[in-house]
Design a protein around this motif. Structure first.
Motif, PDB file in Angstrom:
ATOM      1  N   MET A 146       9.943  10.832   3.376  1.00  0.00           N
ATOM      2  CA  MET A 146      10.638   9.678   3.976  1.00  0.00           C
ATOM      3  C   MET A 146       9.424   8.704   4.275  1.00  0.00           C
ATOM      4  SD  MET A 146      13.178   9.083   7.040  1.00  0.00           S
ATOM      5  CE  MET A 146      14.488   9.915   6.227  1.00  0.00           C
ATOM      6  N   GLN A 147       9.550   7.535   3.966  1.00  0.00           N
ATOM      7  CA  GLN A 147       8.573   6.332   4.263  1.00  0.00           C
ATOM      8  C   GLN A 147       9.364   5.350   5.226  1.00  0.00           C
ATOM      9  OE1 GLN A 147       5.534   4.731   1.627  1.00  0.00           O
ATOM     10  NE2 GLN A 147       6.452   2.810   2.110  1.00  0.00           N
ATOM     11  N   ASN A 148       9.026   5.462   6.435  1.00  0.00           N
ATOM     12  CA  ASN A 148       9.510   4.247   7.589  1.00  0.00           C
ATOM     13  C   ASN A 148       8.634   3.269   7.853  1.00  0.00           C
ATOM     14  OD1 ASN A 148      12.325   5.394   7.609  1.00  0.00           O
ATOM     15  ND2 ASN A 148      11.458   7.143   8.940  1.00  0.00           N
ATOM     16  N   ALA A 149       8.100   2.572   6.631  1.00  0.00           N
ATOM     17  CA  ALA A 149       7.103   1.521   6.805  1.00  0.00           C
ATOM     18  C   ALA A 149       6.882   0.594   5.594  1.00  0.00           C
ATOM     19  CB  ALA A 149       5.806   2.372   7.058  1.00  0.00           C
ATOM     20  N   LYS A 150       6.690  -0.552   5.896  1.00  0.00           N
ATOM     21  CA  LYS A 150       6.698  -1.614   4.731  1.00  0.00           C
ATOM     22  C   LYS A 150       5.033  -1.597   4.458  1.00  0.00           C
ATOM     23  CE  LYS A 150       6.973  -6.505   3.822  1.00  0.00           C
ATOM     24  NZ  LYS A 150       7.322  -7.791   4.040  1.00  0.00           N
ATOM     25  N   ALA A 151       5.021  -1.145   3.191  1.00  0.00           N
ATOM     26  CA  ALA A 151       3.428  -1.027   2.732  1.00  0.00           C
ATOM     27  C   ALA A 151       3.060  -2.398   2.087  1.00  0.00           C
ATOM     28  CB  ALA A 151       3.423   0.212   1.522  1.00  0.00           C
ATOM     29  N   ILE A 152       2.024  -2.490   2.677  1.00  0.00           N
ATOM     30  CA  ILE A 152       1.212  -3.921   2.152  1.00  0.00           C
ATOM     31  C   ILE A 152      -0.048  -3.623   1.362  1.00  0.00           C
ATOM     32  CG2 ILE A 152       0.255  -6.003   2.966  1.00  0.00           C
ATOM     33  CD1 ILE A 152       1.976  -5.735   5.315  1.00  0.00           C
ATOM     34  N   VAL A 153       0.000  -4.044   0.133  1.00  0.00           N
ATOM     35  CA  VAL A 153      -1.539  -3.890  -0.328  1.00  0.00           C
ATOM     36  C   VAL A 153      -2.540  -4.577   0.076  1.00  0.00           C
ATOM     37  CG1 VAL A 153      -2.405  -3.951  -2.700  1.00  0.00           C
ATOM     38  CG2 VAL A 153      -0.096  -3.300  -2.502  1.00  0.00           C
ATOM     39  N   PRO A 154      -3.657  -4.062   0.414  1.00  0.00           N
ATOM     40  CA  PRO A 154      -4.671  -4.923   0.927  1.00  0.00           C
ATOM     41  C   PRO A 154      -5.198  -5.926   0.044  1.00  0.00           C
ATOM     42  CG  PRO A 154      -5.314  -2.640   0.853  1.00  0.00           C
ATOM     43  CD  PRO A 154      -4.128  -2.624   0.220  1.00  0.00           C
ATOM     44  N   LYS A 155      -5.407  -7.114   0.630  1.00  0.00           N
ATOM     45  CA  LYS A 155      -5.546  -8.502  -0.403  1.00  0.00           C
ATOM     46  C   LYS A 155      -6.857  -8.326  -1.068  1.00  0.00           C
ATOM     47  CE  LYS A 155      -5.788 -13.512  -0.182  1.00  0.00           C
ATOM     48  NZ  LYS A 155      -5.595 -14.585   0.818  1.00  0.00           N
ATOM     49  N   PRO A 156      -6.982  -8.260  -2.246  1.00  0.00           N
ATOM     50  CA  PRO A 156      -8.257  -8.002  -2.972  1.00  0.00           C
ATOM     51  C   PRO A 156      -9.084  -9.264  -3.013  1.00  0.00           C
ATOM     52  CG  PRO A 156      -6.307  -8.763  -4.655  1.00  0.00           C
ATOM     53  CD  PRO A 156      -5.774  -8.599  -3.145  1.00  0.00           C
ATOM     54  N   LEU A 157     -10.446  -8.864  -3.201  1.00  0.00           N
ATOM     55  CA  LEU A 157     -11.486  -9.885  -3.410  1.00  0.00           C
ATOM     56  C   LEU A 157     -12.165  -9.585  -4.752  1.00  0.00           C
ATOM     57  CD1 LEU A 157     -12.799  -9.884   0.157  1.00  0.00           C
ATOM     58  CD2 LEU A 157     -11.605 -11.493  -0.830  1.00  0.00           C
ATOM     59  N   ASN A 158     -12.680 -10.408  -5.373  1.00  0.00           N
ATOM     60  CA  ASN A 158     -13.392 -10.279  -6.655  1.00  0.00           C
ATOM     61  C   ASN A 158     -14.357  -9.315  -6.299  1.00  0.00           C
ATOM     62  OD1 ASN A 158     -12.401 -13.579  -7.406  1.00  0.00           O
ATOM     63  ND2 ASN A 158     -12.199 -11.782  -8.971  1.00  0.00           N
ATOM     64  N   GLU A 159     -14.740  -8.331  -7.120  1.00  0.00           N
ATOM     65  CA  GLU A 159     -15.723  -7.194  -6.986  1.00  0.00           C
ATOM     66  C   GLU A 159     -17.223  -8.075  -7.290  1.00  0.00           C
ATOM     67  OE1 GLU A 159     -17.215  -3.280  -6.392  1.00  0.00           O
ATOM     68  OE2 GLU A 159     -15.187  -4.333  -6.078  1.00  0.00           O
ATOM     69  N   PRO A 160     -18.041  -7.663  -6.472  1.00  0.00           N
ATOM     70  CA  PRO A 160     -19.463  -8.420  -6.378  1.00  0.00           C
ATOM     71  C   PRO A 160     -19.983  -7.707  -7.625  1.00  0.00           C
ATOM     72  CG  PRO A 160     -18.927  -7.660  -4.125  1.00  0.00           C
ATOM     73  CD  PRO A 160     -17.894  -7.150  -4.980  1.00  0.00           C
ATOM     74  N   ILE A 161     -20.910  -8.803  -8.144  1.00  0.00           N
ATOM     75  CA  ILE A 161     -21.709  -8.208  -9.479  1.00  0.00           C
ATOM     76  C   ILE A 161     -22.979  -7.883  -8.771  1.00  0.00           C
ATOM     77  CG2 ILE A 161     -22.877  -8.975 -11.439  1.00  0.00           C
ATOM     78  CD1 ILE A 161     -20.552 -11.267 -11.665  1.00  0.00           C
ATOM     79  N   LEU A 162     -23.473  -6.557  -9.306  1.00  0.00           N
ATOM     80  CA  LEU A 162     -24.565  -5.940  -8.926  1.00  0.00           C
ATOM     81  C   LEU A 162     -25.865  -6.321  -9.959  1.00  0.00           C
ATOM     82  CD1 LEU A 162     -23.688  -2.222  -8.443  1.00  0.00           C
ATOM     83  CD2 LEU A 162     -23.500  -3.945  -6.731  1.00  0.00           C
ATOM     84  N   SER A 163     -26.896  -6.420  -9.224  1.00  0.00           N
ATOM     85  CA  SER A 163     -28.161  -7.303 -10.131  1.00  0.00           C
ATOM     86  C   SER A 163     -28.667  -6.336 -10.869  1.00  0.00           C
ATOM     87  CB  SER A 163     -29.040  -7.753  -8.920  1.00  0.00           C
ATOM     88  OG  SER A 163     -29.591  -6.613  -8.370  1.00  0.00           O
ATOM     89  N   TYR A 164     -28.775  -4.906 -10.785  1.00  0.00           N
ATOM     90  CA  TYR A 164     -29.687  -4.116 -11.510  1.00  0.00           C
ATOM     91  C   TYR A 164     -31.069  -4.588 -11.515  1.00  0.00           C
ATOM     92  CZ  TYR A 164     -25.125  -2.119 -12.868  1.00  0.00           C
ATOM     93  OH  TYR A 164     -23.936  -1.415 -12.527  1.00  0.00           O
ATOM     94  N   ALA A 165     -31.584  -5.230 -10.492  1.00  0.00           N
ATOM     95  CA  ALA A 165     -32.962  -5.396 -10.348  1.00  0.00           C
ATOM     96  C   ALA A 165     -33.980  -4.258 -10.167  1.00  0.00           C
ATOM     97  CB  ALA A 165     -33.145  -6.158  -8.999  1.00  0.00           C
ATOM     98  N   PRO A 166     -35.005  -4.539 -10.705  1.00  0.00           N
ATOM     99  CA  PRO A 166     -36.315  -3.358 -10.647  1.00  0.00           C
ATOM    100  C   PRO A 166     -36.169  -2.673  -9.152  1.00  0.00           C
ATOM    101  CG  PRO A 166     -37.206  -5.461 -11.772  1.00  0.00           C
ATOM    102  CD  PRO A 166     -35.750  -5.946 -11.023  1.00  0.00           C
ATOM    103  N   GLY A 167     -36.079  -1.478  -9.258  1.00  0.00           N
ATOM    104  CA  GLY A 167     -36.207  -0.761  -7.901  1.00  0.00           C
ATOM    105  C   GLY A 167     -34.834  -0.753  -7.092  1.00  0.00           C
ATOM    106  N   SER A 168     -33.701  -1.088  -7.845  1.00  0.00           N
ATOM    107  CA  SER A 168     -32.388  -1.155  -7.257  1.00  0.00           C
ATOM    108  C   SER A 168     -31.760   0.225  -7.476  1.00  0.00           C
ATOM    109  CB  SER A 168     -31.543  -2.141  -7.682  1.00  0.00           C
ATOM    110  OG  SER A 168     -31.329  -2.193  -9.003  1.00  0.00           O
TER     111      SER A 168
END
Length: 454
Positions: free
Chosen positions: A1-23
């Protein structure tokens, strides 16, 4: 039984990783690429949660080193396709009644798995099997796929929240969204791993069951996506993985009376044939199949004589040659005013000459190989025609070599014929055709753009 109103967390665009040398992400990705290169894998069908091996095998090769075999995959035949349909219909009875919050939780979990930057399997698989450079891979199989998972859950919640605001006394008006009564056929392309995951995932999120046929040239990365679906907790039979020949799988699936939807990305010709078949046989289905498709095109750029030339040149170069032009959004034809052409030409040719081509394992390479031998032959046939046509002049590239990988130089054709073949037909490769127009004829040129290609 679920006695709660589920709310999906508001999404943000996923950050782009740089893959820089040494990362750390670069180190993790390099390590995973080497691990995958060192092994050959066998990819089974996944039907009703069971691994099925048919013995009818297809190869998974590295486009930029086509002698390197990543593994082999089993191909579905009529028996396995019918089994997959049965498995999906068995799963429908429970999955279609699963609360939407529980369904969303599975795909939110999948997003969180992909957000672990030390886990670079899907990125490595995409670079190896689809010959994508590290940046194109990161924005696709990592960021965009994570965004699909997170934002789809958010949008599903928004859809379910749309309820009547008024009910007469003694009544409670409510809107219920029912799952389709049958299965969805998801047919996915080679060029975007994120789309390969999204097309089966999004209908499943909404309570539907899916038969998923990935592109034969991208089964390798699709296999790892299927592993993620299972790891995240997608129940058996909800998504059934049936790689195989389109000419074998398609007709069997399409004629089944339980077909309730098509979710497709690929060629316009194939999608039109699917739509046509469903229309002609509509009386044979239990319901009216919902048909959703994204297909190719002949994308253009038309520059006004007031355009910023530096911005224009960069847009042309990146638009035409990112991921070897293998995008439905790739720039394929350009209309440039004669008044700025000399400056555009000089800067454009200079910029194109800086493009490095080679193995995506070298993170400094901007372009890599086209997907397979068939694509290589088709694209180079256009280049060969241009070399001998009086209406065409090749001003960059024009060379190609498939001795090691399917490499084609970034090729630019200048034509005097606005209806020249490469101005009209989708090539899906690193070929841009330019037509010069008189800026005094702006309105007619706009009409020309609109009439040249569908």
């Amino acid at each position: 039984m679920q006695n709660a109103k589920a709310i999906v967390p508001k999404p943000l665009n996923e950050p782009i990783l740089s893959y820089a040398p040494g990362s750390p992400e670069k180190a993790a990705l390099k390590k995973r690429i080497e691990e995958l290169k060192s092994q050959e894998i066998e990819v089974p069908l996944i039907i009703g949660g069971q691994e099925i091996k048919t013995g009818n095998m297809g190869e998974m090769r590295v486009p930029h080193n086509h002698q390197h075999i990543l593994g082999y995959y089993h191909q579905a035949g009529e028996k396995e396709i019918k089994l997959a349909i049965e498995a999906s219909m068995d799963a429908w009875s429970s999955w279609s009644k699963t609360p939407w919050e529980a369904r969303a939780a599975i795909f939110k979990k999948m997003a969180s798995i992909l957000q672990r930057h030390e886990e670079q399997t899907l990125n490595a698989a995409t670079m190896l099997s689809q010959s994508k450079n590290v940046y194109q891979t990161e924005i696709d199989s990592a960021c965009e796929f994570i965004d699909f998972l997170n934002f789809n859950c958010w949008y599903a919640q928004e859809l379910y929240e749309q309820q009547p605001t008024y009910s007469p006394d003694g009544m409670w008006n409510r809107l219920e969204h029912r799952s389709l009564e049958g299965f969805v056929f998801a047919v996915t392309p080679f060029n975007f791993t994120s789309i390969a995951g999204n097309l089966p995932m999004s209908p499943a999120l909404m309570g539907n069951v899916v038969l998923w046929k990935p592109a034969s040239s991208a089964v390798y990365s699709a296999h790892f996506i299927m592993n993620l679906f299972r790891k995240a907790g997608v129940p058996d039979g909800v998504i059934n993985f049936i790689p195989g020949s389109g000419s074998t799988v398609g007709p069997i699936v399409m004629k089944d009376e339980n077909l309730a939807g098509v979710h497709f990305t690929g060629s316009t010709k194939v999608f039109q044939s699917m739509w046509s078949y469903i229309g002609k046989n509509i009386k044979d289905y239990k319901t009216y199949p919902r048909i959703v498709g994204e297909t190719g095109g002949k994308d253009f750029c038309i520059a006004h004589e007031s355009a910023n030339v530096d911005a224009l040149v960069t847009a042309m170069t990146r638009g035409a040659f990112e991921y070897q032009g293998q995008k439905c959004s790739a720039l394929s034809r350009a209309y440039i005013p004669t008044t700025i052409w000399d400056e555009v030409k000089e800067k454009y040719i200079a910029q194109v000459k800086t493009i490095k081509i080679g193995d995506p394992d070298d993170f400094t390479n901007f372009m890599n190989a086209v997907i397979d031998k068939a694509a290589f032959d088709t694209i180079t046939s256009y280049i060969n025609d241009a070399k001998t046509d009086d209406n065409a002049e090749i001003i960059t590239g024009g060379n190609y070599d498939d001795s090691i990988g399917y490499f084609i130089e970034p090729t630019t054709i200048l034509t005097s014929d606005p209806k020249y073949r490469t101005m009209c037909e989708e090539i899906f490769g690193p070929v841009l055709t330019i037509y010069l127009y008189d800026p005094n004829d702006w309105k007619n040129t706009l009409k020309l753009v609109d009439e040249t290609s569908p």
